[in-house]
Design a protein around this motif. Structure first.
Motif, PDB file in Angstrom:
ATOM      1  N   ASN A 260       0.838  -1.190   0.000  1.00 39.37           N
ATOM      2  CA  ASN A 260       0.000   0.000   0.000  1.00 39.37           C
ATOM      3  C   ASN A 260       0.873   1.238   0.000  1.00 39.37           C
ATOM      4  O   ASN A 260       1.911   1.277   0.668  1.00 39.37           O
ATOM      5  CB  ASN A 260      -0.868   0.047   1.261  1.00 39.37           C
ATOM      6  CG  ASN A 260      -1.829  -1.114   1.353  1.00 39.37           C
ATOM      7  OD1 ASN A 260      -2.787  -1.204   0.602  1.00 39.37           O
ATOM      8  ND2 ASN A 260      -1.576  -2.023   2.289  1.00 39.37           N
ATOM      9  N   TYR A 261       0.423   2.264  -0.720  1.00 38.91           N
ATOM     10  CA  TYR A 261       1.067   3.574  -0.695  1.00 38.91           C
ATOM     11  C   TYR A 261      -0.054   4.590  -0.561  1.00 38.91           C
ATOM     12  O   TYR A 261      -0.878   4.748  -1.475  1.00 38.91           O
ATOM     13  CB  TYR A 261       1.868   3.801  -1.977  1.00 38.91           C
ATOM     14  CG  TYR A 261       2.690   5.079  -2.008  1.00 38.91           C
ATOM     15  CD1 TYR A 261       4.031   5.067  -1.635  1.00 38.91           C
ATOM     16  CD2 TYR A 261       2.128   6.287  -2.423  1.00 38.91           C
ATOM     17  CE1 TYR A 261       4.789   6.230  -1.674  1.00 38.91           C
ATOM     18  CE2 TYR A 261       2.890   7.441  -2.463  1.00 38.91           C
ATOM     19  CZ  TYR A 261       4.210   7.412  -2.095  1.00 38.91           C
ATOM     20  OH  TYR A 261       4.970   8.554  -2.134  1.00 38.91           O
ATOM     21  N   ILE A 262      -0.125   5.258   0.583  1.00 34.15           N
ATOM     22  CA  ILE A 262      -1.159   6.267   0.811  1.00 34.15           C
ATOM     23  C   ILE A 262      -0.508   7.638   0.865  1.00 34.15           C
ATOM     24  O   ILE A 262       0.372   7.888   1.695  1.00 34.15           O
ATOM     25  CB  ILE A 262      -1.955   5.984   2.096  1.00 34.15           C
ATOM     26  CG1 ILE A 262      -2.799   4.722   1.921  1.00 34.15           C
ATOM     27  CG2 ILE A 262      -2.855   7.176   2.449  1.00 34.15           C
ATOM     28  CD1 ILE A 262      -3.671   4.370   3.117  1.00 34.15           C
TER      29      ILE A 262
ATOM     30  N   LYS B  44       1.099  13.536   7.400  1.00 28.87           N
ATOM     31  CA  LYS B  44       0.541  14.867   7.183  1.00 28.87           C
ATOM     32  C   LYS B  44       0.446  15.183   5.692  1.00 28.87           C
ATOM     33  O   LYS B  44       0.916  14.417   4.845  1.00 28.87           O
ATOM     34  CB  LYS B  44       1.413  15.906   7.891  1.00 28.87           C
ATOM     35  CG  LYS B  44       1.546  15.693   9.390  1.00 28.87           C
ATOM     36  CD  LYS B  44       2.452  16.743  10.021  1.00 28.87           C
ATOM     37  CE  LYS B  44       2.605  16.513  11.517  1.00 28.87           C
ATOM     38  NZ  LYS B  44       3.471  17.553  12.156  1.00 28.87           N
ATOM     39  N   ALA B  45      -0.161  16.318   5.395  1.00 27.49           N
ATOM     40  CA  ALA B  45      -0.319  16.743   3.999  1.00 27.49           C
ATOM     41  C   ALA B  45       1.028  16.744   3.282  1.00 27.49           C
ATOM     42  O   ALA B  45       2.001  17.308   3.780  1.00 27.49           O
ATOM     43  CB  ALA B  45      -0.953  18.123   3.942  1.00 27.49           C
ATOM     44  N   GLY B  46       1.080  16.100   2.127  1.00 26.82           N
ATOM     45  CA  GLY B  46       2.313  15.979   1.354  1.00 26.82           C
ATOM     46  C   GLY B  46       3.131  14.754   1.688  1.00 26.82           C
ATOM     47  O   GLY B  46       4.018  14.379   0.924  1.00 26.82           O
ATOM     48  N   ASP B  47       2.843  14.128   2.845  1.00 23.18           N
ATOM     49  CA  ASP B  47       3.526  12.892   3.236  1.00 23.18           C
ATOM     50  C   ASP B  47       2.862  11.693   2.567  1.00 23.18           C
ATOM     51  O   ASP B  47       1.706  11.755   2.118  1.00 23.18           O
ATOM     52  CB  ASP B  47       3.438  12.654   4.747  1.00 23.18           C
ATOM     53  CG  ASP B  47       4.150  13.688   5.594  1.00 23.18           C
ATOM     54  OD1 ASP B  47       4.931  14.478   5.040  1.00 23.18           O
ATOM     55  OD2 ASP B  47       3.912  13.686   6.824  1.00 23.18           O
ATOM     56  N   ALA B  48       3.577  10.581   2.546  1.00 23.41           N
ATOM     57  CA  ALA B  48       3.015   9.308   2.098  1.00 23.41           C
ATOM     58  C   ALA B  48       3.608   8.192   2.938  1.00 23.41           C
ATOM     59  O   ALA B  48       4.724   8.312   3.450  1.00 23.41           O
ATOM     60  CB  ALA B  48       3.294   9.068   0.618  1.00 23.41           C
ATOM     61  N   LEU B  49       2.853   7.106   3.076  1.00 32.44           N
ATOM     62  CA  LEU B  49       3.316   5.948   3.841  1.00 32.44           C
ATOM     63  C   LEU B  49       3.218   4.704   2.984  1.00 32.44           C
ATOM     64  O   LEU B  49       2.192   4.463   2.332  1.00 32.44           O
ATOM     65  CB  LEU B  49       2.477   5.767   5.116  1.00 32.44           C
ATOM     66  CG  LEU B  49       2.981   4.689   6.080  1.00 32.44           C
ATOM     67  CD1 LEU B  49       4.261   5.150   6.784  1.00 32.44           C
ATOM     68  CD2 LEU B  49       1.920   4.320   7.112  1.00 32.44           C
ATOM     69  N   VAL B  50       4.294   3.919   2.979  1.00 32.58           N
ATOM     70  CA  VAL B  50       4.317   2.605   2.337  1.00 32.58           C
ATOM     71  C   VAL B  50       4.210   1.553   3.430  1.00 32.58           C
ATOM     72  O   VAL B  50       4.941   1.605   4.414  1.00 32.58           O
ATOM     73  CB  VAL B  50       5.621   2.392   1.548  1.00 32.58           C
ATOM     74  CG1 VAL B  50       5.627   1.018   0.895  1.00 32.58           C
ATOM     75  CG2 VAL B  50       5.801   3.469   0.496  1.00 32.58           C
ATOM     76  N   PHE B  51       3.278   0.619   3.277  1.00 31.56           N
ATOM     77  CA  PHE B  51       3.114  -0.425   4.281  1.00 31.56           C
ATOM     78  C   PHE B  51       2.560  -1.688   3.631  1.00 31.56           C
ATOM     79  O   PHE B  51       2.186  -1.681   2.456  1.00 31.56           O
ATOM     80  CB  PHE B  51       2.222   0.051   5.441  1.00 31.56           C
ATOM     81  CG  PHE B  51       0.833   0.485   5.042  1.00 31.56           C
ATOM     82  CD1 PHE B  51      -0.242  -0.376   5.169  1.00 31.56           C
ATOM     83  CD2 PHE B  51       0.614   1.756   4.554  1.00 31.56           C
ATOM     84  CE1 PHE B  51      -1.520   0.031   4.812  1.00 31.56           C
ATOM     85  CE2 PHE B  51      -0.661   2.182   4.203  1.00 31.56           C
ATOM     86  CZ  PHE B  51      -1.738   1.309   4.333  1.00 31.56           C
ATOM     87  N   GLY B  52       2.488  -2.764   4.430  1.00 30.83           N
ATOM     88  CA  GLY B  52       2.142  -4.071   3.906  1.00 30.83           C
ATOM     89  C   GLY B  52       0.663  -4.399   3.927  1.00 30.83           C
ATOM     90  O   GLY B  52      -0.149  -3.670   3.377  1.00 30.83           O
ATOM     91  N   ASP B  53       0.304  -5.476   4.604  1.00 29.81           N
ATOM     92  CA  ASP B  53      -1.002  -6.106   4.420  1.00 29.81           C
ATOM     93  C   ASP B  53      -2.210  -5.249   4.798  1.00 29.81           C
ATOM     94  O   ASP B  53      -3.152  -5.119   4.051  1.00 29.81           O
ATOM     95  CB  ASP B  53      -1.066  -7.414   5.220  1.00 29.81           C
ATOM     96  CG  ASP B  53      -0.089  -8.446   4.678  1.00 29.81           C
ATOM     97  OD1 ASP B  53       0.277  -8.322   3.501  1.00 29.81           O
ATOM     98  OD2 ASP B  53       0.293  -9.359   5.420  1.00 29.81           O
TER      99      ASP B  53
END
Length: 229
Positions: free
Chosen positions: A184-186, A201-210
């Motif tokens: 996932n990339y949000i 926060k705004a402009g940030d993104a998080l990569v994570f698994g299941d």
């Protein structure tokens, strides 16, 4: 897989006359080998386009090009014969395939704020196609809205085993994000959320698994990419 946070301040920032752009991944004159994309997701450009300016006619091939207009109106024209406006809450998906030429011009008096996203296809040299829908997550908050995917149920068809979803999440509400592929990339457009204990926060993104719970610390808007490796 390893969870990691991509901070807004690590994005490239380019300001040149009529265009101000923030690049999540290496693009044009901004290059950082640490940020070359995630899986087939290659470009997220957060663009601000001044009135009566824009991108003149130029070519692309073998790329899925998704545009999301947040404010203002951009006028599209391409070599497939498509021409018209893309307004706030509307999405455009141009599958460049064997090749297409297009322009995106702000013909109006107000600035345009849009996201342009490139996803590498899993089929090369296909016939170019154009799709456009209206789907404003502000109209139905606190739920995921599918924008594009590989299956028939998707509002727009993308040539990749990936789904693109969006949501407006009101403060105090939460949603579950669970991948159907590998990761996932949000990307947070505005506001602040907590994803699996990470403040994004705004402009940030998080990569994570299941799977992860997304909680809104304040009213927020997001784009979620469900991606293969």
């Amino acid at each position: 897989m390893t969870t990691y946070l991509h901070r807004s301040e690590d994005r490239g920032h380019v300001k040149a006359g009529w265009l101000e752009s923030f690049h999540s991944f290496s693009f044009g004159s901004w290059y950082d080998p640490k940020y070359m994309g995630v899986g087939p997701l290659r470009v997220i450009n957060d663009d601000h386009i001044a009135a009566h300016n824009g991108f003149g006619t130029h070519p692309h091939d073998n790329m899925e090009i998704l545009t999301c207009v947040l404010s203002g109106t951009i006028s599209h024209k391409d070599s497939m014969g498509n021409a018209g406006d893309i307004k706030p809450g509307e999405w455009q998906l141009m599958s460049a395939g064997t090749g297409v030429r297009h322009s995106e011009i702000n013909q109006y008096d107000d600035d345009v704020h849009l996201f342009q996203i490139w996803i590498q296809p899993n089929v090369r040299d296909a016939e170019p196609t154009y799709q456009q829908i209206k789907l404003d997550p502000n109209d139905a908050p606190n739920q995921w809205h599918l924008i594009a995917g590989p299956n028939a149920n998707a509002p727009m068809h993308i040539r990749q085993n990936a789904e693109v979803k969006t949501a407006v999440l009101e403060a105090g509400h939460e949603l579950t994000a669970e991948t159907t592929q590998t990761m996932n990339y949000i990307h947070v457009i505005r506001g602040e959320v907590d994803i699996a204990g990470e403040i994004v926060k705004a402009g940030d993104a998080l990569v994570f698994g299941d799977e992860a719970i997304v909680k809104a610390n304040e009213d927020a808007q997001m784009i979620w990419f469900d991606l293969p490796a």
